[in-house]
Write a protein that holds these residues in place. Structure first.
Motif, short mmCIF file in Angstrom:
data_model
loop_
_atom_site.label_atom_id
_atom_site.label_comp_id
_atom_site.label_asym_id
_atom_site.label_seq_id
_atom_site.Cartn_x
_atom_site.Cartn_y
_atom_site.Cartn_z
N ALA A 64 39.38 50.60 37.42
CA ALA A 64 38.24 49.92 36.79
C ALA A 64 38.65 49.30 35.46
O ALA A 64 38.20 48.21 35.10
CB ALA A 64 37.08 50.89 36.61
N ARG A 65 39.50 49.99 34.74
CA ARG A 65 40.00 49.48 33.45
C ARG A 65 40.73 48.16 33.66
O ARG A 65 40.54 47.20 32.92
CB ARG A 65 40.92 50.51 32.82
CG ARG A 65 41.48 50.14 31.49
CD ARG A 65 42.32 51.31 30.93
NE ARG A 65 43.25 50.80 29.97
CZ ARG A 65 44.47 50.34 30.25
NH1 ARG A 65 44.91 50.34 31.48
NH2 ARG A 65 45.25 49.87 29.31
N LEU A 66 41.55 48.09 34.70
CA LEU A 66 42.26 46.84 35.01
C LEU A 66 41.27 45.75 35.44
O LEU A 66 41.43 44.58 35.07
CB LEU A 66 43.30 47.09 36.11
CG LEU A 66 44.43 48.05 35.76
CD1 LEU A 66 45.30 48.32 36.98
CD2 LEU A 66 45.25 47.52 34.60
N GLN A 67 40.26 46.13 36.21
CA GLN A 67 39.25 45.16 36.63
C GLN A 67 38.50 44.61 35.42
O GLN A 67 38.19 43.42 35.35
CB GLN A 67 38.27 45.78 37.63
CG GLN A 67 38.89 46.23 38.93
CD GLN A 67 39.60 45.11 39.67
OE1 GLN A 67 39.20 43.96 39.60
NE2 GLN A 67 40.67 45.45 40.37
N ARG A 79 32.16 58.40 47.15
CA ARG A 79 31.03 59.22 46.67
C ARG A 79 31.39 59.91 45.36
O ARG A 79 30.56 60.00 44.45
CB ARG A 79 30.67 60.28 47.71
CG ARG A 79 29.50 59.93 48.58
CD ARG A 79 29.01 61.12 49.39
NE ARG A 79 30.04 61.79 50.15
CZ ARG A 79 30.42 61.44 51.38
NH1 ARG A 79 29.86 60.42 51.98
NH2 ARG A 79 31.36 62.10 52.01
N ASP A 80 32.63 60.35 45.25
CA ASP A 80 33.06 61.03 44.02
C ASP A 80 33.23 60.08 42.84
O ASP A 80 32.93 60.46 41.70
CB ASP A 80 34.42 61.73 44.25
CG ASP A 80 34.31 62.96 45.13
OD1 ASP A 80 33.18 63.43 45.36
OD2 ASP A 80 35.37 63.43 45.57
N VAL A 81 33.72 58.87 43.09
CA VAL A 81 34.12 58.02 41.98
C VAL A 81 33.09 56.98 41.56
O VAL A 81 33.15 56.49 40.43
CB VAL A 81 35.46 57.29 42.28
CG1 VAL A 81 36.56 58.27 42.61
CG2 VAL A 81 35.32 56.24 43.36
N VAL A 134 28.94 44.80 35.57
CA VAL A 134 29.17 46.18 36.01
C VAL A 134 29.32 46.28 37.52
O VAL A 134 30.28 46.87 38.02
CB VAL A 134 28.05 47.12 35.50
CG1 VAL A 134 28.15 48.49 36.14
CG2 VAL A 134 28.12 47.22 33.98
N ASP A 135 28.40 45.69 38.28
CA ASP A 135 28.48 45.79 39.74
C ASP A 135 29.75 45.14 40.27
O ASP A 135 30.35 45.63 41.23
CB ASP A 135 27.25 45.17 40.39
CG ASP A 135 26.02 46.04 40.25
OD1 ASP A 135 26.17 47.26 40.01
OD2 ASP A 135 24.90 45.51 40.38
N ASP A 136 30.17 44.03 39.65
CA ASP A 136 31.41 43.38 40.09
C ASP A 136 32.61 44.28 39.85
O ASP A 136 33.50 44.38 40.70
CB ASP A 136 31.61 42.05 39.36
CG ASP A 136 30.61 41.00 39.78
OD1 ASP A 136 30.02 41.12 40.87
OD2 ASP A 136 30.41 40.04 39.00
N VAL A 137 32.65 44.93 38.70
CA VAL A 137 33.77 45.82 38.38
C VAL A 137 33.79 46.99 39.36
O VAL A 137 34.85 47.36 39.89
CB VAL A 137 33.68 46.32 36.92
CG1 VAL A 137 34.67 47.45 36.66
CG2 VAL A 137 33.92 45.17 35.96
N VAL A 138 32.63 47.56 39.64
CA VAL A 138 32.55 48.69 40.58
C VAL A 138 33.00 48.25 41.97
O VAL A 138 33.82 48.92 42.62
CB VAL A 138 31.13 49.29 40.62
CG1 VAL A 138 30.99 50.31 41.74
CG2 VAL A 138 30.79 49.93 39.28
N SER A 139 32.51 47.11 42.43
CA SER A 139 32.87 46.68 43.79
C SER A 139 34.35 46.32 43.89
O SER A 139 35.01 46.65 44.89
CB SER A 139 32.00 45.51 44.25
OG SER A 139 32.18 44.39 43.45
N THR A 197 36.69 47.64 42.12
CA THR A 197 37.39 48.93 42.07
C THR A 197 37.37 49.58 43.44
O THR A 197 38.40 50.09 43.93
CB THR A 197 36.74 49.85 41.02
OG1 THR A 197 36.83 49.21 39.75
CG2 THR A 197 37.44 51.20 40.97
N LEU A 198 36.22 49.58 44.10
CA LEU A 198 36.13 50.17 45.44
C LEU A 198 37.01 49.41 46.43
O LEU A 198 37.64 50.03 47.30
CB LEU A 198 34.68 50.19 45.92
CG LEU A 198 33.77 51.18 45.18
CD1 LEU A 198 32.32 51.00 45.62
CD2 LEU A 198 34.23 52.62 45.38
#
Length: 178
Positions: free
Chosen positions: A64-67, A15-17, A34-39, A41-42
């Motif tokens: 996320a930077r590494l992703q 929730r925070d990130v 974007v969605d791929d990077v977020v997922s 990362t999670l």
């Protein structure tokens, strides 16, 4: 830590990130990524839940930077491969489509096969690739490609006989020499 506690901790951190990571990715990557990077990362956060420091937002942005770097490397690899393909094997004009219904029957039979079997057959027949080349495309050994092709051809032949019997098509002989 119990599974319920791990899940609760992950949900709080997520929730925070999630929005800071989404904004970070959105400013640096094409919208489609974007969605791929977020997922991704999670997923990394879940896997490394015990390693997450108190500054979890900054840590998540670092992930996320590494992703993003992985996404950019993959895009460059795809572009290099596409360039090589265009140089080595430029697109040919498509052959005229026959109006005898055979193409539709072939597509229907291919559609009835497992996607992996249909793909190996398309690579072999439509793209005219040898098993060693199919192996490169699929990221498997040449021996595995040969075995997959053999099995897929048998499955296609069986499905074709059933289709031909029900639709009144004539039997097609296998290509020789491949």
């Amino acid at each position: 830590m119990s599974h319920a506690d791990r899940r609760r901790r992950f949900e709080e951190i997520a929730r925070d990130v999630i929005e800071p990571v989404r904004r970070y990715a959105h400013r640096r990557a094409p919208a489609a990524d974007v969605d791929d990077v977020v997922s991704e990362t999670l997923l990394a956060l879940w896997r490394r839940l015990d390693d997450i420091p108190a500054e979890h937002i900054a840590w998540a942005i670092g992930i996320a930077r590494l992703q993003l770097a992985n996404t950019e490397r993959a895009a460059r690899r795809r572009e290099r491969l596409s360039s090589r393909i265009r140089i080595l094997d430029p697109p040919h004009e498509a052959a005229p489509v026959a109006e005898d219904g055979i193409d539709d029957a072939v597509r229907q039979v291919l559609g009835s096969l497992r996607p992996a079997d249909a793909e190996v057959l398309r690579l072999w027949s439509w793209e005219q690739l040898e098993p060693r080349e199919i192996a490169v495309v699929l990221g498997i050994t040449a021996n595995a490609a040969t075995v997959r092709l053999h099995r897929a051809r048998k499955k296609f032949a069986d499905a074709w006989r059933k289709e031909a019997a029900s639709a009144g098509h004539v039997e097609v002989k296998e290509r020789s020499g491949r």
